[in-house]
Design an enzyme around this catalytic site. Structure first.
Site, short mmCIF file in Angstrom:
data_model
loop_
_atom_site.label_atom_id
_atom_site.label_comp_id
_atom_site.label_asym_id
_atom_site.label_seq_id
_atom_site.Cartn_x
_atom_site.Cartn_y
_atom_site.Cartn_z
CG ASP A 11 27.13 15.41 42.79
OD1 ASP A 11 27.01 15.04 41.62
OD2 ASP A 11 28.05 15.04 43.55
C1 BGC Z 1 26.63 16.97 48.81
C2 BGC Z 1 27.51 17.08 47.61
C3 BGC Z 1 27.96 15.73 47.17
C4 BGC Z 1 26.81 14.74 47.07
C5 BGC Z 1 27.38 13.38 46.84
C6 BGC Z 1 25.51 16.01 48.55
O1 BGC Z 1 24.72 15.89 49.67
O2 BGC Z 1 26.14 18.26 49.14
O3 BGC Z 1 28.61 17.90 47.88
O4 BGC Z 1 28.52 15.84 45.90
O5 BGC Z 1 26.04 14.74 48.23
O6 BGC Z 1 26.43 12.44 46.53
C1 NOJ Z 2 31.31 16.47 46.09
C2 NOJ Z 2 31.28 15.40 45.05
O1 NOJ Z 2 32.13 14.34 45.43
C3 NOJ Z 2 31.68 15.96 43.70
O2 NOJ Z 2 31.60 14.96 42.72
C4 NOJ Z 2 30.83 17.14 43.35
O3 NOJ Z 2 31.28 17.66 42.12
C5 NOJ Z 2 30.85 18.20 44.43
N1 NOJ Z 2 30.53 17.62 45.70
C6 NOJ Z 2 29.88 19.34 44.15
O4 NOJ Z 2 28.56 18.96 44.28
#
Ligand code: BGC
Ligand code: NOJ
Length: 822
Positions: free
Chosen positions: A485
């Site tokens: 993400d």
């Molecule tokens: C986090 C990610 C997560 C995302 C969700 C980010 O701030 O680092 O791990 O997937 O937020 O929206």
């Molecule tokens: C947490 C999110 O829930 C997941 O969808 C994502 O793939 C990982 N973070 C990596 O960014």
């Protein structure tokens, strides 16, 4: 250092000190009523939605940490203590917290009194039950007091922590039976038709419902005025902070013990049945609930039902293996975490406030890998819910709301891996159940039934969305981001507070993802298999060809020489390449592309995994990328916002470590696969709990990477796709028992030192006892198979034909399979 230990026979983790490095929690409830409970009885309850129906209050950033919860004060003369230590933190003579499957028990003692606090949510019930047992272990008679205390939340957890000008005027309660039953009915007078109830199953000596009375205006839960002084004051809350506090006496002769059962329930009334008199709430349903748990017999029966429920769930996949750590993860904790992740998605943990994002499209599809074998019906329902939020063009809202089941545009759509996860989820469901009828279910697009099409059509659009959105190198466009993400190649955010995903163009015609290409090659064949089974041979042939082309594109434009590239940015510059200054190699494409078999026969896969070992491996797991980004890059986005070693910026992201494990098993490297598996596996790192800090019985999302000052420290435990992926990895890729379309594929890839094991697997109504004999000491490969003692000529499977398919047996049958490796 350890702060407790596993008790496998009881399926518990026993915590032996309240001073754990962080609160170590458990989840009570698995349907509608949930409670988070820590090892010092911190936590909160909610009904279905942790934001909109928060029953008790919890302050996430509190200091002392974790000081809101389910507090039971014992007063023994001048001595005041809590059974679970917080909030008084009175030093105890004995303390233990046992987290089990859906229940938690505290046992402690001080000054000749021993106490037990047992908590769980009964199956099918909207309440939390707590039984407190006090025993006089001294030689003299004791007059003890017990004070239970919970603080109510005014339902909407977000408003509750922000809108004080209103909140301080709305709190309302009703008190019955001298305080034995306390009703929290804030906002019931207007649009709510639900209330909470706190009760004891025996008369009480006093009560308070205003926090100021019980705790004191400038008091603290650690020294409540009523407990330290002359007892409860009978306060009735008007606004401010409604609470439920009671006072009970225990007169105990030496050796005598007594118990009392407390309940915290949630009641919803039909609108026309809200009142029993003007201004007086209708309590009939609450009374019926209390009547279901009058005594110990009812309490114990409900607890036994809960145990039976978990027995049943966990017996769908069990392993009998000499390695006890492996056994406890497979048989108990990994599957337990998968169920909790299914129940909670990413909503409520000690790191997810319950007020944040809804359910993730990709998260929910992946979570399914971890629970489909336990509750296939719920998996089916979940898939249909997810698919119904898909856009007509095959793309997806990134998130949807569990209560409305509608997509939300909080972080937009266009995370271009999302649609492919739907194929992966449906494929996992079909392999487990063989229920092809699901593909004919009419499913809405964008929650609009007038646009409904059979589920198969959703898969078709998912697949074609990727095919139709390729970039300059014939690789899939990344959109706002892919699995990562935080890799935001089309978003150029320069101002604090802006969304990294939705500021700027967000989507673009140039930035491409090698990771999505790998996914396409991995799950594309599943789509074509589904097509074939539906007689859609032309579409299957089209899919095969598209997968073939994508494989070529990866090997041509997604290969960096020693490893797979990560992406191309909006200026078509490579990301995750040796030419980059930082972020030269990423874990995701190595794991996904090799899992997909790309380069497995031509050498690239071996090279990629070698590079992972050389450049990304650490003693605590494989970091996400190297070298870590040391500054903020406008063209990369959130990933470079994190300090080096944390989260997506070179943290050990536990979710994709198992991808590398799976990749290693594709190539037959059982020793290496198990070595990586162990590095992040809770049971194997229990001894370093002082470094890891989060619970030693569940996975965390992230462990600080080698660049971080706190290398090895876990964060964000419980709600992570890691649970499902590690279960898939250990159960299918390592132990080698994978549901296939017409039977069970057996293809172990294990450390050569593992001499054998037996997996018991329930599958489509039959029970398989699969014994794997590795006297030969190999890592992969099958020499012979017998089914019920008869040599079996079974179909081979796997990229290198190392596995075999045990044909599905008739429902109700029990079959013994013996697989000799060699
Ligand atoms: C986090 C990610 C997560 C995302 C969700 C980010 O701030 O680092 O791990 O997937 O937020 O929206
Ligand atoms: C947490 C999110 O829930 C997941 O969808 C994502 O793939 C990982 N973070 C990596 O960014």
């Amino acid at each position: 250092m350890q702060f407790g230990h596993f008790d496998d026979a009881a399926r518990e983790y026993r915590i032996t000190t309240p001073r754990t490095p962080l609160p170590w929690i458990n989840y009570l409830g698995s349907e509608n009523f949930f409670t988070l409970i820590s090892n010092t009885a911190g936590g909160y309850s909610f009904y279905r939605d942790a934001r909109l129906r928060r029953i008790t209050r919890y302050r996430y950033n509190a200091s002392p940490l974790d000081s809101d919860g389910f507090h039971f004060y014992v007063k023994d003369g001048e001595s005041v203590w809590n059974i679970a230590w917080q909030p008084t933190q009175t030093e105890l003579d004995a303390y233990e917290c046992r987290h089990g499957l859906g229940y938690t028990v505290f046992e402690s003692a001080l000054g000749g009194v021993s106490a037990k606090q047992e908590m769980f949510v009964p199956n099918g019930e909207n309440c939390l039950l707590t039984r407190i047992t006090l025993k006089n272990t001294s030689d003299a008679a004791k007059q003890l007091k017990l004070f239970p205390y919970v603080e109510f939340c005014l339902w909407d957890a977000n408003d509750d922590s922000t809108n004080f000008q209103r909140n301080y005027s709305i709190g309302e309660v009703e008190v019955m039976d001298g305080g034995r039953v306390i009703y929290h009915k804030t906002e019931y007078r207007e649009r709510r038709d639900h209330y909470a109830v706190f009760w004891a199953n025996r008369p009480v000596d006093g009560f308070d419902t205003a926090r100021d009375s019980f705790i004191g205006v400038y008091g603290a839960p650690a020294k409540p005025e009523a407990v330290l002084g002359s007892g409860c004051k009978g306060s009735v809350a008007h606004g401010w902070q409604p609470v439920a506090a009671q006072e009970l006496s225990f007169d105990l002769a030496p050796g005598q013990e007594q118990d009392v059962i407390f309940g915290l329930g949630y009641i919803e009334n039909p609108v026309e049945e809200k009142w029993e008199a003007p201004g007086v709430i209708n309590k009939a349903r609450a009374v019926a609930m209390m009547d279901r748990y009058p005594d110990d017999a009812a309490f114990d029966a409900a607890l036994a039902d809960l145990a039976a429920h978990w027995d049943d769930l966990l017996s769908n996949y069990t392993v009998d293996v000499a390695d006890e750590k492996l056994g406890r993860m497979v048989n108990i904790w990994n599957q337990y975490q998968c169920m909790v992740t299914f129940n909670m998605s990413r909503s409520a943990s000690y790191y997810e406030s319950g007020m944040g994002r809804g359910m993730g499209f990709r998260d929910s599809c992946q979570d399914l890998f971890g629970f489909v074998h336990m509750i296939p019906d719920r998996a089916r329902e979940r898939l249909l819910d997810i698919a119904a939020t898909q856009f007509p063009d095959g793309s997806a809202y990134h998130q949807y709301q569990p209560l409305t089941k509608k997509g939300n545009l909080g972080v937009g759509s266009g995370f271009n891996d999302d649609p492919l996860w739907l194929i992966a989820g449906v494929d996992a469901y079909l392999r487990e159940t063989g229920d092809y009828d699901v593909l004919n279910e009419m499913v809405a697009f964008d929650s609009d039934m007038s646009l409904a099409q059979p589920l198969f059509e959703h898969l078709r659009r998912s697949f074609h969305y990727t095919v139709d959105h390729l970039g300059p190198h014939d690789l899939p466009l990344i959109g706002r981001a892919d699995w990562n993400d935080c890799l935001n190649l089309n978003c150029f955010s320069e101002h604090p507070g802006e969304s990294f995903q939705t500021t700027g163009p967000s989507e673009g015609p140039v930035a491409e993802s090698v990771f999505i290409a790998g996914m396409f090659v991995k799950y594309g064949p599943a789509y074509s298999e589904i097509c074939r089974r539906l007689g859609k041979d032309d579409e299957a042939a089209f899919a095969d060809e598209a997968v073939e082309k994508m494989t070529k594109a990866v090997l041509t434009s997604g290969w960096d020489g020693e490893w797979f590239l990560r992406a191309y940015d909006a200026a078509s510059q490579p990301i995750g390449s040796h030419v980059c200054e930082e972020g030269q190699i990423f874990i995701e494409p190595q794991g996904m592309c090799v899992m997909a078999g790309i380069g497995a026969k031509t050498g690239e896969a071996e090279k990629a995994l070698k590079s992972v070992k050389e450049r990304l491996d650490t003693k605590y797991g494989i970091v996400l990328l190297q070298p870590a980004y040391t500054k903020y890059y406008l063209n990369l986005g959130e990933i470079s916002s994190y300090p080096p070693g944390y989260k997506e910026n070179a943290g050990i992201f536990c979710h994709n470590n198992p991808w590398v494990v799976c990749a290693e098993t594709v190539l037959g490297h059982g020793d290496r696969a198990f070595e990586i598996y162990k590095k992040t596996c809770p049971a194997f790192i229990e001894e370093i709990s002082e470094i890891h800090r989060t619970e030693p019985y569940v996975y965390s999302q992230m462990v600080a990477g080698i660049d971080a000052p706190t290398f090895g420290e876990g964060k964000n435990s419980w709600l992570t796709g890691t649970a499902a992926w590690t279960f898939l990895t250990v159960s299918q890729a390592i132990l080698g028992i994978t549901p296939d379309y017409d039977g069970i594929a057996v293809d172990p890839c294990i450390p050569s030192s593992l001499s054998g094991y037996t997996v018991t697997r329930r599958y489509r109504g039959a029970e398989y006892h699969i014994t794997v004999d590795n006297a030969a000491g190999v890592q992969k490969g099958i020499a012979s198979v017998t089914i019920d003692g008869e040599p079996a000529d079974v179909k081979r499977c796997g990229l290198f034909e190392t596995g075999c398919i045990i044909p599905a047996q008739p429902a109700g049958s029990v079959v013994n399979v013996k697989v000799v490796m060699g």
